[in-house]
Design a protein around this motif. Sequence first.
Motif, short mmCIF file in Angstrom:
data_model
loop_
_atom_site.label_atom_id
_atom_site.label_comp_id
_atom_site.label_asym_id
_atom_site.label_seq_id
_atom_site.Cartn_x
_atom_site.Cartn_y
_atom_site.Cartn_z
N VAL A 31 -14.30 5.01 -1.53
CA VAL A 31 -14.72 4.94 -0.12
C VAL A 31 -15.70 6.06 0.20
O VAL A 31 -16.76 5.84 0.81
N PHE A 32 -15.37 7.29 -0.26
CA PHE A 32 -16.24 8.43 0.04
C PHE A 32 -17.59 8.25 -0.65
O PHE A 32 -18.65 8.65 -0.10
N ILE A 37 -23.42 7.26 0.13
CA ILE A 37 -24.65 6.52 -0.14
C ILE A 37 -25.20 5.89 1.14
O ILE A 37 -26.41 5.98 1.42
N ALA A 38 -24.30 5.29 1.91
CA ALA A 38 -24.77 4.52 3.07
C ALA A 38 -24.83 5.35 4.35
O ALA A 38 -25.81 5.26 5.11
N ASP A 41 -23.68 11.11 6.99
CA ASP A 41 -23.20 11.91 8.12
C ASP A 41 -21.73 11.66 8.42
O ASP A 41 -21.04 12.53 9.00
N ALA A 42 -21.22 10.49 8.05
CA ALA A 42 -19.82 10.17 8.35
C ALA A 42 -18.86 11.08 7.60
O ALA A 42 -17.73 11.31 8.05
N LEU A 43 -19.30 11.64 6.47
CA LEU A 43 -18.40 12.49 5.68
C LEU A 43 -18.09 13.81 6.39
O LEU A 43 -17.09 14.46 6.06
N SER A 44 -18.93 14.18 7.33
CA SER A 44 -18.71 15.45 8.03
C SER A 44 -17.91 15.29 9.31
O SER A 44 -17.68 16.26 10.02
#
Length: 559
Positions: A31-32, A37-38, A41-44
Amino acid sequence: MPLFQMARARRGRLRVFMRAQLPFIIGTLLVFTGLAIAVPDALSAPLVVIAALLILTASIAAVFIPWERFSPTWLIVVAVVDIVAVALLRTELRALLPAVTMLAIFPILWIAYAFPPVAFIAAVGGAALMTSLPFLVRGSWPETALDWVNVVTLPGLILAIAVIVNLAAQHLRRNAARLRAAHDARARALARAHDNELVLRTVLDTVRSGVVLYDGRGRLLLANRTAEELSQAMGFSLDEPPYAGDAVLAADRMTPVPPHDQLIPRALRGDRISNAVEWVGPPAMQRAIIADADSVRRADGTLLGTLVAAYDVTEMADAAQIRQDFLRTVSHELRTPLTSVTGYLDLLTEHVGGADPAAARYLSMIERNVLVLRDRMNELLAAASSESPISPRDVVLSDIIGSAVRAVTPRAERRGSSIQQIGTTADRVVLDPVRIRQTLEELLVNAVKFSPPSSAVVVGQRIDDSGIHIAVSDSGPGLTAAERSRIFDPFYRTDFARENAIQGFGIGLSVVRNAVVAHGGKIRVGASAAGGTAMTVSLPLRLPGDLSEPAAGQADAVG
Protein backbone atom coordinates in the motif's frame (compact mmCIF):
# COMPACT_ATOMS: atom_id res chain seq x y z
CA MET A 1 0.70 -27.58 14.81
CA PRO A 2 -2.24 -25.35 13.63
CA LEU A 3 -1.33 -22.48 11.38
CA PHE A 4 -1.26 -19.58 13.86
CA GLN A 5 -0.92 -21.34 17.22
CA MET A 6 2.33 -20.70 19.03
CA ALA A 7 4.39 -23.43 20.65
CA ARG A 8 6.01 -22.52 23.95
CA ALA A 9 9.44 -21.85 22.45
CA ARG A 10 11.26 -19.07 20.61
CA ARG A 11 10.95 -20.97 17.35
CA GLY A 12 7.17 -21.11 17.86
CA ARG A 13 7.04 -17.31 18.35
CA LEU A 14 9.03 -16.68 15.17
CA ARG A 15 6.88 -19.17 13.26
CA VAL A 16 3.71 -17.29 14.25
CA PHE A 17 5.32 -14.00 13.22
CA MET A 18 6.19 -15.42 9.81
CA ARG A 19 2.69 -16.78 9.27
CA ALA A 20 0.54 -14.00 10.79
CA GLN A 21 2.34 -10.67 11.08
CA LEU A 22 4.72 -10.82 8.15
CA PRO A 23 1.94 -11.10 5.49
CA PHE A 24 0.30 -8.01 7.05
CA ILE A 25 3.61 -6.12 6.88
CA ILE A 26 4.05 -7.09 3.22
CA GLY A 27 0.49 -5.92 2.45
CA THR A 28 1.14 -2.60 4.20
CA LEU A 29 4.40 -2.10 2.31
CA LEU A 30 2.51 -2.74 -0.94
CA VAL A 31 0.00 0.00 0.00
CA PHE A 32 2.77 2.44 0.96
CA THR A 33 4.63 1.70 -2.26
CA GLY A 34 1.52 2.46 -4.32
CA LEU A 35 1.01 5.70 -2.43
CA ALA A 36 4.66 6.68 -2.88
CA ILE A 37 4.26 6.26 -6.62
CA ALA A 38 0.83 7.77 -7.10
CA VAL A 39 0.27 10.17 -4.18
CA PRO A 40 3.56 10.83 -2.34
CA ASP A 41 2.07 13.57 -0.21
CA ALA A 42 -0.35 11.10 1.38
CA LEU A 43 2.53 9.38 3.17
CA SER A 44 3.11 12.45 5.30
CA ALA A 45 -0.46 12.64 6.57
CA PRO A 46 -0.57 12.45 10.38
CA LEU A 47 -2.87 9.42 10.54
CA VAL A 48 -0.72 7.54 8.00
CA VAL A 49 2.45 8.26 9.99
CA ILE A 50 0.79 7.13 13.25
CA ALA A 51 -0.47 3.97 11.56
CA ALA A 52 3.03 3.19 10.25
CA LEU A 53 4.52 3.68 13.70
CA LEU A 54 1.87 1.40 15.24
CA ILE A 55 2.54 -1.33 12.66
CA LEU A 56 6.32 -1.07 13.21
CA THR A 57 5.91 -1.20 16.99
CA ALA A 58 3.54 -4.19 16.85
CA SER A 59 5.90 -6.08 14.51
CA ILE A 60 8.94 -5.49 16.74
CA ALA A 61 6.91 -6.58 19.78
CA ALA A 62 5.74 -9.73 17.98
CA VAL A 63 9.36 -10.72 17.29
CA PHE A 64 11.22 -9.74 20.43
CA ILE A 65 8.78 -9.97 23.36
CA PRO A 66 8.92 -13.55 24.80
CA TRP A 67 5.17 -14.13 24.70
CA GLU A 68 5.69 -17.87 25.27
CA ARG A 69 6.84 -17.16 28.84
CA PHE A 70 3.47 -15.65 29.67
CA SER A 71 0.51 -16.77 27.62
CA PRO A 72 0.27 -16.94 23.83
CA THR A 73 -3.18 -15.32 24.18
CA TRP A 74 -1.47 -11.99 24.85
CA LEU A 75 -0.41 -11.95 21.18
CA ILE A 76 -3.92 -10.66 20.46
CA VAL A 77 -2.54 -7.25 21.45
CA VAL A 78 -0.44 -7.28 18.26
CA ALA A 79 -3.51 -8.12 16.14
CA VAL A 80 -5.58 -5.38 17.82
CA VAL A 81 -2.84 -2.81 17.20
CA ASP A 82 -2.81 -3.86 13.54
CA ILE A 83 -6.59 -3.33 13.33
CA VAL A 84 -6.25 0.17 14.86
CA ALA A 85 -3.52 0.98 12.33
CA VAL A 86 -5.78 -0.17 9.47
CA ALA A 87 -8.61 1.99 10.87
CA LEU A 88 -6.29 5.03 10.78
CA LEU A 89 -5.16 4.26 7.23
CA ARG A 90 -8.76 3.76 6.07
CA THR A 91 -9.85 7.04 7.62
CA GLU A 92 -7.07 8.90 5.82
CA LEU A 93 -6.89 7.03 2.51
CA ARG A 94 -10.42 5.73 1.85
CA ALA A 95 -11.04 8.29 -0.84
CA LEU A 96 -7.61 7.73 -2.49
CA LEU A 97 -7.23 3.95 -2.08
CA PRO A 98 -10.46 2.13 -1.01
CA ALA A 99 -8.62 -1.26 -1.11
CA VAL A 100 -6.67 -0.23 2.01
CA THR A 101 -9.58 -1.70 4.01
CA MET A 102 -8.49 -5.20 2.83
CA LEU A 103 -5.46 -4.98 5.11
CA ALA A 104 -7.83 -5.62 8.00
CA ILE A 105 -8.38 -9.19 6.75
CA PHE A 106 -4.93 -10.29 8.06
CA PRO A 107 -5.35 -9.41 11.78
CA ILE A 108 -9.04 -10.39 11.74
CA LEU A 109 -8.29 -13.88 10.34
CA TRP A 110 -5.49 -14.22 12.87
CA ILE A 111 -7.89 -13.42 15.73
CA ALA A 112 -10.63 -15.71 14.37
CA TYR A 113 -8.25 -18.63 13.79
CA ALA A 114 -5.80 -18.57 16.66
CA PHE A 115 -7.75 -17.20 19.63
CA PRO A 116 -10.88 -18.24 21.59
CA PRO A 117 -14.35 -17.12 20.36
CA VAL A 118 -14.44 -14.40 23.03
CA ALA A 119 -11.76 -12.65 20.98
CA PHE A 120 -14.43 -12.00 18.33
CA ILE A 121 -15.24 -8.90 20.38
CA ALA A 122 -11.86 -7.46 19.41
CA ALA A 123 -12.43 -8.27 15.74
CA VAL A 124 -15.93 -6.82 15.67
CA GLY A 125 -14.85 -3.80 17.74
CA GLY A 126 -11.98 -3.17 15.36
CA ALA A 127 -14.36 -3.31 12.40
CA ALA A 128 -16.70 -0.89 14.15
CA LEU A 129 -13.73 1.42 14.81
CA MET A 130 -12.79 1.39 11.12
CA THR A 131 -16.31 2.40 10.03
CA SER A 132 -16.97 4.95 12.78
CA LEU A 133 -13.52 6.58 13.03
CA PRO A 134 -14.11 8.89 10.01
CA PHE A 135 -17.21 10.29 11.70
CA LEU A 136 -15.34 10.73 14.97
CA VAL A 137 -12.56 12.58 13.16
CA ARG A 138 -15.12 14.90 11.49
CA GLY A 139 -16.95 15.31 14.79
CA SER A 140 -20.36 14.39 13.33
CA TRP A 141 -22.72 11.43 13.38
CA PRO A 142 -23.89 9.54 10.26
CA GLU A 143 -26.59 11.62 8.60
CA THR A 144 -28.19 9.25 6.11
CA ALA A 145 -29.40 5.68 6.16
CA LEU A 146 -26.59 4.76 3.75
CA ASP A 147 -24.05 6.17 6.22
CA TRP A 148 -25.51 3.96 8.98
CA VAL A 149 -25.51 0.95 6.65
CA ASN A 150 -21.79 1.54 5.98
CA VAL A 151 -21.14 1.71 9.71
CA VAL A 152 -22.98 -1.56 10.44
CA THR A 153 -22.24 -3.66 7.34
CA LEU A 154 -18.48 -4.03 7.75
CA PRO A 155 -18.62 -5.19 11.43
CA GLY A 156 -21.39 -7.64 10.50
CA LEU A 157 -19.42 -9.10 7.63
CA ILE A 158 -16.31 -9.25 9.78
CA LEU A 159 -18.26 -11.13 12.46
CA ALA A 160 -19.59 -13.62 9.92
CA ILE A 161 -16.11 -14.22 8.49
CA ALA A 162 -14.67 -14.60 11.99
CA VAL A 163 -17.30 -17.18 12.94
CA ILE A 164 -16.72 -19.23 9.78
CA VAL A 165 -12.94 -19.11 10.14
CA ASN A 166 -13.13 -20.00 13.82
CA LEU A 167 -15.35 -23.02 13.09
CA ALA A 168 -12.92 -24.12 10.39
CA ALA A 169 -10.04 -23.64 12.80
CA GLN A 170 -11.73 -25.78 15.46
CA HIS A 171 -12.37 -28.49 12.88
CA LEU A 172 -8.74 -28.39 11.82
CA ARG A 173 -7.61 -28.53 15.44
CA ARG A 174 -9.78 -31.59 16.08
CA ASN A 175 -8.43 -33.26 12.95
CA ALA A 176 -4.91 -32.35 13.96
CA ALA A 177 -5.50 -33.79 17.44
CA ARG A 178 -6.87 -37.01 15.93
CA LEU A 179 -3.92 -37.23 13.56
CA ARG A 180 -1.48 -36.65 16.42
CA ALA A 181 -3.23 -39.32 18.50
CA ALA A 182 -3.20 -41.75 15.57
CA HIS A 183 0.45 -40.97 14.88
CA ASP A 184 1.34 -41.48 18.54
CA ALA A 185 -0.59 -44.75 18.61
CA ARG A 186 1.18 -45.94 15.45
CA ALA A 187 4.51 -44.91 16.92
CA ARG A 188 3.78 -46.84 20.12
CA ALA A 189 2.57 -49.85 18.14
CA LEU A 190 5.67 -49.71 15.98
CA ALA A 191 7.89 -49.51 19.07
CA ARG A 192 6.05 -52.48 20.59
CA ALA A 193 6.38 -54.37 17.31
CA HIS A 194 10.12 -53.70 17.27
CA ASP A 195 10.40 -54.82 20.90
CA ASN A 196 8.34 -57.94 20.22
CA GLU A 197 10.44 -58.72 17.16
CA LEU A 198 13.59 -58.36 19.23
CA VAL A 199 12.19 -60.60 21.97
CA LEU A 200 10.99 -63.16 19.41
CA ARG A 201 14.33 -63.18 17.63
CA THR A 202 16.17 -63.59 20.96
CA VAL A 203 13.88 -66.43 22.03
CA LEU A 204 14.17 -68.20 18.69
CA ASP A 205 17.94 -67.87 18.67
CA THR A 206 18.14 -69.11 22.26
CA VAL A 207 16.10 -72.29 21.89
CA ARG A 208 17.85 -75.38 20.56
CA SER A 209 15.11 -76.04 18.01
CA GLY A 210 15.36 -74.92 14.41
CA VAL A 211 12.38 -72.79 13.37
CA VAL A 212 11.73 -71.74 9.76
CA LEU A 213 8.75 -69.81 8.38
CA TYR A 214 7.98 -69.42 4.67
CA ASP A 215 5.25 -67.28 3.14
CA GLY A 216 2.50 -68.56 0.87
CA ARG A 217 4.82 -68.34 -2.15
CA GLY A 218 7.62 -70.30 -0.53
CA ARG A 219 9.81 -67.30 0.27
CA LEU A 220 11.75 -67.32 3.53
CA LEU A 221 10.32 -65.01 6.19
CA LEU A 222 12.07 -66.17 9.34
CA ALA A 223 14.81 -68.57 10.35
CA ASN A 224 16.60 -68.77 13.67
CA ARG A 225 20.27 -69.53 14.26
CA THR A 226 19.73 -73.24 14.92
CA ALA A 227 17.81 -73.66 11.66
CA GLU A 228 20.62 -71.99 9.71
CA GLU A 229 23.19 -74.29 11.35
CA LEU A 230 21.12 -77.37 10.51
CA SER A 231 20.64 -76.25 6.90
CA GLN A 232 24.39 -75.76 6.53
CA ALA A 233 24.96 -79.27 7.89
CA MET A 234 22.43 -80.59 5.36
CA GLY A 235 24.19 -78.74 2.55
CA PHE A 236 21.62 -76.20 1.35
CA SER A 237 20.40 -72.64 1.90
CA LEU A 238 17.09 -71.87 3.57
CA ASP A 239 16.32 -68.98 1.22
CA GLU A 240 17.18 -70.60 -2.11
CA PRO A 241 15.45 -73.55 -3.83
CA PRO A 242 15.49 -76.52 -3.84
CA TYR A 243 15.77 -76.34 -0.01
CA ALA A 244 17.34 -79.82 0.01
CA GLY A 245 20.83 -81.24 0.36
CA ASP A 246 22.80 -84.35 -0.43
CA ALA A 247 23.90 -85.24 3.12
CA VAL A 248 20.48 -86.40 4.34
CA LEU A 249 19.70 -89.98 5.42
CA ALA A 250 16.50 -91.66 6.59
CA ALA A 251 15.87 -92.79 10.17
CA ASP A 252 17.79 -96.02 9.54
CA ARG A 253 20.93 -93.89 9.02
CA MET A 254 21.67 -95.68 5.75
CA THR A 255 19.04 -94.79 3.13
CA PRO A 256 19.62 -91.46 1.29
CA VAL A 257 16.55 -89.24 1.21
CA PRO A 258 15.82 -87.81 -2.31
CA PRO A 259 15.64 -83.99 -2.46
CA HIS A 260 11.90 -83.92 -3.19
CA ASP A 261 11.22 -86.13 -0.11
CA GLN A 262 13.20 -84.02 2.32
CA LEU A 263 11.52 -81.95 5.01
CA ILE A 264 11.18 -78.46 3.55
CA PRO A 265 10.16 -79.48 -0.01
CA ARG A 266 7.49 -81.75 1.49
CA ALA A 267 6.27 -79.00 3.81
CA LEU A 268 6.09 -76.44 0.99
CA ARG A 269 4.03 -78.91 -1.05
CA GLY A 270 1.47 -78.83 1.75
CA ASP A 271 2.34 -82.11 3.48
CA ARG A 272 1.69 -82.16 7.19
CA ILE A 273 4.78 -83.64 8.85
CA SER A 274 4.88 -85.08 12.36
CA ASN A 275 7.89 -86.60 14.13
CA ALA A 276 9.83 -87.16 10.91
CA VAL A 277 13.37 -88.38 11.64
CA GLU A 278 16.37 -87.68 9.44
CA TRP A 279 20.14 -87.91 9.82
CA VAL A 280 21.94 -84.91 8.35
CA GLY A 281 25.53 -83.92 7.75
CA PRO A 282 28.66 -85.72 6.53
CA PRO A 283 29.34 -89.23 7.89
CA ALA A 284 31.82 -88.09 10.53
CA MET A 285 29.49 -85.34 11.81
CA GLN A 286 25.99 -86.74 11.43
CA ARG A 287 23.22 -85.24 13.49
CA ALA A 288 19.76 -86.67 14.09
CA ILE A 289 16.79 -84.34 13.77
CA ILE A 290 13.11 -84.86 14.36
CA ALA A 291 10.85 -82.38 12.57
CA ASP A 292 7.26 -81.20 12.39
CA ALA A 293 5.71 -78.99 9.73
CA ASP A 294 2.27 -77.56 9.07
CA SER A 295 0.54 -74.84 7.07
CA VAL A 296 -0.38 -71.54 8.72
CA ARG A 297 -3.78 -70.35 7.56
CA ARG A 298 -5.99 -67.37 8.26
CA ALA A 299 -9.49 -67.76 9.68
CA ASP A 300 -10.92 -67.81 6.14
CA GLY A 301 -8.60 -70.65 5.11
CA THR A 302 -6.20 -68.51 3.09
CA LEU A 303 -2.65 -69.83 3.20
CA LEU A 304 -0.46 -67.49 5.21
CA GLY A 305 2.72 -69.57 5.22
CA THR A 306 4.44 -72.80 6.18
CA LEU A 307 6.14 -73.44 9.51
CA VAL A 308 8.87 -76.04 9.95
CA ALA A 309 10.32 -76.90 13.37
CA ALA A 310 13.28 -79.26 13.74
CA TYR A 311 14.89 -80.55 16.92
CA ASP A 312 18.40 -81.87 17.26
CA VAL A 313 18.01 -85.25 18.98
CA THR A 314 21.48 -86.60 18.25
CA GLU A 315 22.26 -87.18 21.92
CA MET A 316 18.98 -89.02 22.45
CA ALA A 317 19.48 -91.12 19.31
CA ASP A 318 23.04 -91.99 20.33
CA ALA A 319 21.86 -92.85 23.83
CA ALA A 320 19.14 -95.11 22.44
CA GLN A 321 21.67 -96.81 20.16
CA ILE A 322 24.08 -97.29 23.06
CA ARG A 323 21.28 -98.78 25.13
CA GLN A 324 20.34 -101.19 22.34
CA ASP A 325 23.97 -102.20 21.83
CA PHE A 326 24.37 -102.67 25.57
CA LEU A 327 21.28 -104.86 25.79
CA ARG A 328 22.38 -107.02 22.89
CA THR A 329 25.91 -107.39 24.22
CA VAL A 330 24.91 -108.12 27.80
CA SER A 331 22.18 -110.54 26.73
CA HIS A 332 24.43 -112.58 24.49
CA GLU A 333 27.45 -112.46 26.78
CA LEU A 334 25.43 -113.65 29.79
CA ARG A 335 23.37 -116.19 27.89
CA THR A 336 26.40 -118.37 27.03
CA PRO A 337 27.67 -118.93 30.61
CA LEU A 338 24.07 -119.26 31.81
CA THR A 339 23.53 -122.12 29.36
CA SER A 340 26.68 -123.79 30.68
CA VAL A 341 25.53 -123.34 34.29
CA THR A 342 22.14 -124.85 33.43
CA GLY A 343 23.78 -127.90 31.80
CA TYR A 344 26.11 -128.61 34.69
CA LEU A 345 23.26 -128.04 37.14
CA ASP A 346 21.24 -130.76 35.41
CA LEU A 347 24.22 -133.15 35.60
CA LEU A 348 24.72 -132.33 39.26
CA THR A 349 21.04 -132.90 40.03
CA GLU A 350 21.14 -136.32 38.33
CA HIS A 351 24.33 -137.22 40.20
CA VAL A 352 22.96 -136.31 43.64
CA GLY A 353 19.51 -137.80 43.03
CA GLY A 354 17.65 -138.68 46.22
CA ALA A 355 20.73 -139.78 48.18
CA ASP A 356 21.20 -136.38 49.78
CA PRO A 357 17.87 -134.58 50.44
CA ALA A 358 19.58 -131.41 51.71
CA ALA A 359 21.77 -131.14 48.63
CA ALA A 360 18.74 -131.80 46.43
CA ARG A 361 16.89 -128.96 48.17
CA TYR A 362 19.81 -126.61 47.64
CA LEU A 363 20.08 -127.63 43.98
CA SER A 364 16.34 -126.99 43.58
CA MET A 365 16.77 -123.45 44.95
CA ILE A 366 19.68 -122.88 42.55
CA GLU A 367 17.59 -124.15 39.66
CA ARG A 368 14.72 -121.76 40.49
CA ASN A 369 17.09 -118.80 40.57
CA VAL A 370 18.72 -119.91 37.33
CA LEU A 371 15.25 -119.97 35.76
CA VAL A 372 14.61 -116.44 37.08
CA LEU A 373 17.91 -115.31 35.66
CA ARG A 374 17.04 -116.93 32.33
CA ASP A 375 13.71 -115.06 32.30
CA ARG A 376 15.56 -111.80 32.88
CA MET A 377 17.92 -112.63 30.00
CA ASN A 378 14.94 -113.35 27.78
CA GLU A 379 13.49 -109.95 28.69
CA LEU A 380 16.74 -108.24 27.75
CA LEU A 381 16.87 -110.14 24.46
CA ALA A 382 13.27 -109.22 23.73
CA ALA A 383 13.99 -105.56 24.42
CA ALA A 384 17.04 -105.65 22.19
CA SER A 385 15.07 -107.15 19.29
CA SER A 386 11.82 -105.22 19.83
CA GLU A 387 12.13 -103.31 16.55
CA SER A 388 12.65 -106.33 14.33
CA PRO A 389 10.24 -106.73 11.37
CA ILE A 390 7.02 -108.66 11.89
CA SER A 391 6.15 -111.79 9.97
CA PRO A 392 2.35 -111.89 9.69
CA ARG A 393 0.40 -114.96 8.63
CA ASP A 394 -3.10 -116.37 8.85
CA VAL A 395 -3.81 -117.88 12.31
CA VAL A 396 -6.70 -118.66 14.66
CA LEU A 397 -6.76 -115.90 17.27
CA SER A 398 -8.06 -118.14 20.08
CA ASP A 399 -5.20 -120.55 19.50
CA ILE A 400 -2.60 -117.78 19.99
CA ILE A 401 -4.32 -116.64 23.18
CA GLY A 402 -4.67 -120.22 24.43
CA SER A 403 -0.98 -120.90 23.82
CA ALA A 404 -0.03 -117.84 25.88
CA VAL A 405 -2.43 -118.88 28.66
CA ARG A 406 -0.93 -122.37 28.82
CA ALA A 407 2.59 -120.93 29.00
CA VAL A 408 1.78 -118.69 31.97
CA THR A 409 -0.62 -121.03 33.82
CA PRO A 410 2.13 -122.83 35.82
CA ARG A 411 3.33 -119.49 37.20
CA ALA A 412 -0.23 -118.60 38.17
CA GLU A 413 -0.83 -121.94 39.83
CA ARG A 414 2.27 -121.50 41.99
CA ARG A 415 0.49 -118.42 43.45
CA GLY A 416 -2.81 -120.25 43.75
CA SER A 417 -4.25 -118.06 40.98
CA SER A 418 -5.98 -118.95 37.72
CA ILE A 419 -6.20 -117.60 34.17
CA GLN A 420 -9.60 -117.61 32.49
CA GLN A 421 -9.89 -117.37 28.69
CA ILE A 422 -13.31 -116.16 27.57
CA GLY A 423 -14.93 -115.46 24.21
CA THR A 424 -13.02 -118.14 22.27
CA THR A 425 -13.97 -118.47 18.60
CA ALA A 426 -12.61 -120.05 15.46
CA ASP A 427 -12.05 -116.68 13.78
CA ARG A 428 -8.89 -116.39 11.78
CA VAL A 429 -6.78 -113.22 11.64
CA VAL A 430 -3.54 -112.06 10.01
CA LEU A 431 -0.76 -111.17 12.45
CA ASP A 432 2.68 -112.24 13.63
CA PRO A 433 1.88 -115.15 15.98
CA VAL A 434 5.29 -115.10 17.67
CA ARG A 435 5.23 -111.40 18.52
CA ILE A 436 1.57 -111.42 19.60
CA ARG A 437 2.03 -114.58 21.70
CA GLN A 438 5.03 -112.92 23.36
CA THR A 439 2.89 -109.81 23.95
CA LEU A 440 0.08 -111.77 25.57
CA GLU A 441 2.47 -113.78 27.71
CA GLU A 442 4.01 -110.58 29.04
CA LEU A 443 0.60 -109.08 29.81
CA LEU A 444 -0.51 -112.28 31.57
CA VAL A 445 2.75 -112.55 33.57
CA ASN A 446 2.35 -108.93 34.66
CA ALA A 447 -1.28 -109.53 35.65
CA VAL A 448 -0.34 -112.62 37.68
CA LYS A 449 2.58 -110.88 39.42
CA PHE A 450 0.54 -107.86 40.49
CA SER A 451 -2.70 -109.68 41.42
CA PRO A 452 -3.17 -110.97 44.96
CA PRO A 453 -2.71 -114.73 45.47
CA SER A 454 -5.69 -116.98 44.72
CA SER A 455 -7.18 -114.40 42.35
CA ALA A 456 -8.27 -114.79 38.74
CA VAL A 457 -6.81 -113.14 35.62
CA VAL A 458 -9.23 -112.85 32.72
CA VAL A 459 -8.26 -112.63 29.05
CA GLY A 460 -10.95 -112.03 26.45
CA GLN A 461 -11.16 -111.40 22.72
CA ARG A 462 -13.48 -109.62 20.33
CA ILE A 463 -13.36 -109.07 16.58
CA ASP A 464 -15.56 -106.44 14.91
CA ASP A 465 -15.41 -103.90 12.11
CA SER A 466 -13.03 -101.68 14.11
CA GLY A 467 -10.42 -104.43 14.45
CA ILE A 468 -9.09 -107.15 16.74
CA HIS A 469 -9.41 -106.48 20.47
CA ILE A 470 -7.74 -108.51 23.23
CA ALA A 471 -8.18 -107.51 26.89
CA VAL A 472 -6.27 -108.76 29.93
CA SER A 473 -7.79 -107.83 33.31
CA ASP A 474 -6.54 -108.40 36.85
CA SER A 475 -7.58 -107.54 40.40
CA GLY A 476 -4.30 -105.94 41.43
CA PRO A 477 -3.67 -102.50 42.95
CA GLY A 478 -4.33 -100.64 39.71
CA LEU A 479 -2.38 -97.70 38.31
CA THR A 480 -2.46 -93.97 38.97
CA ALA A 481 -2.80 -91.48 36.12
CA ALA A 482 0.91 -90.65 36.36
CA GLU A 483 1.84 -94.35 36.22
CA ARG A 484 -0.39 -94.93 33.21
CA SER A 485 1.44 -92.20 31.29
CA ARG A 486 4.82 -93.92 31.87
CA ILE A 487 3.97 -97.59 32.14
CA PHE A 488 5.30 -98.38 28.65
CA ASP A 489 8.63 -96.58 29.12
CA PRO A 490 11.62 -98.95 29.15
CA PHE A 491 12.92 -99.76 32.66
CA TYR A 492 10.03 -97.94 34.36
CA ARG A 493 8.74 -99.62 37.51
CA THR A 494 5.81 -98.53 39.66
CA ASP A 495 6.10 -97.67 43.34
CA PHE A 496 4.08 -100.80 44.18
CA ALA A 497 6.59 -103.01 42.33
CA ARG A 498 9.56 -101.48 44.15
CA GLU A 499 7.94 -101.48 47.58
CA ASN A 500 6.87 -105.13 47.27
CA ALA A 501 10.17 -106.27 45.67
CA ILE A 502 8.40 -107.67 42.60
CA GLN A 503 11.11 -108.92 40.29
CA GLY A 504 11.62 -107.49 36.81
CA PHE A 505 13.56 -104.95 34.79
CA GLY A 506 10.56 -102.91 33.67
CA ILE A 507 11.17 -103.91 30.06
CA GLY A 508 8.23 -106.20 29.35
CA LEU A 509 5.57 -103.58 28.66
CA SER A 510 7.87 -101.61 26.35
CA VAL A 511 8.29 -104.85 24.35
CA VAL A 512 4.50 -105.20 24.32
CA ARG A 513 4.07 -101.68 23.03
CA ASN A 514 6.63 -102.12 20.27
CA ALA A 515 5.02 -105.35 19.08
CA VAL A 516 1.57 -103.73 19.00
CA VAL A 517 2.85 -100.66 17.16
CA ALA A 518 4.66 -102.86 14.67
CA HIS A 519 1.22 -104.23 13.73
CA GLY A 520 -0.19 -100.69 13.39
CA GLY A 521 -2.22 -101.11 16.56
CA LYS A 522 -2.72 -99.43 19.91
CA ILE A 523 -2.68 -100.51 23.54
CA ARG A 524 -4.82 -98.79 26.15
CA VAL A 525 -4.65 -98.92 29.92
CA GLY A 526 -7.74 -98.64 32.07
CA ALA A 527 -9.35 -99.94 35.25
CA SER A 528 -10.77 -103.45 35.41
CA ALA A 529 -14.15 -104.37 36.84
CA ALA A 530 -12.37 -105.90 39.87
CA GLY A 531 -10.61 -102.60 40.63
CA GLY A 532 -7.28 -103.63 39.14
CA THR A 533 -5.83 -102.95 35.71
CA ALA A 534 -7.23 -103.76 32.28
CA MET A 535 -4.94 -103.62 29.25
CA THR A 536 -6.59 -103.72 25.84
CA VAL A 537 -4.66 -104.48 22.66
CA SER A 538 -6.34 -103.26 19.46
CA LEU A 539 -5.00 -104.46 16.11
CA PRO A 540 -6.23 -103.63 12.59
CA LEU A 541 -8.03 -106.31 10.59
CA ARG A 542 -5.80 -105.63 7.60
CA LEU A 543 -2.12 -104.85 8.04
CA PRO A 544 -0.67 -102.13 5.81
CA GLY A 545 1.95 -103.40 3.43
CA ASP A 546 4.77 -101.37 5.02
CA LEU A 547 4.37 -103.00 8.46
CA SER A 548 6.81 -105.71 7.57
CA GLU A 549 9.50 -103.08 8.22
CA PRO A 550 10.66 -101.91 11.67
CA ALA A 551 8.10 -99.67 13.32
CA ALA A 552 9.08 -96.16 14.34
CA GLY A 553 5.92 -94.95 16.06
CA GLN A 554 4.54 -95.51 19.49
CA ALA A 555 1.26 -96.76 20.90
CA ASP A 556 -0.83 -94.46 22.99
CA ALA A 557 -1.65 -95.18 26.59
CA VAL A 558 -5.07 -93.95 27.60
CA GLY A 559 -6.30 -94.17 31.16
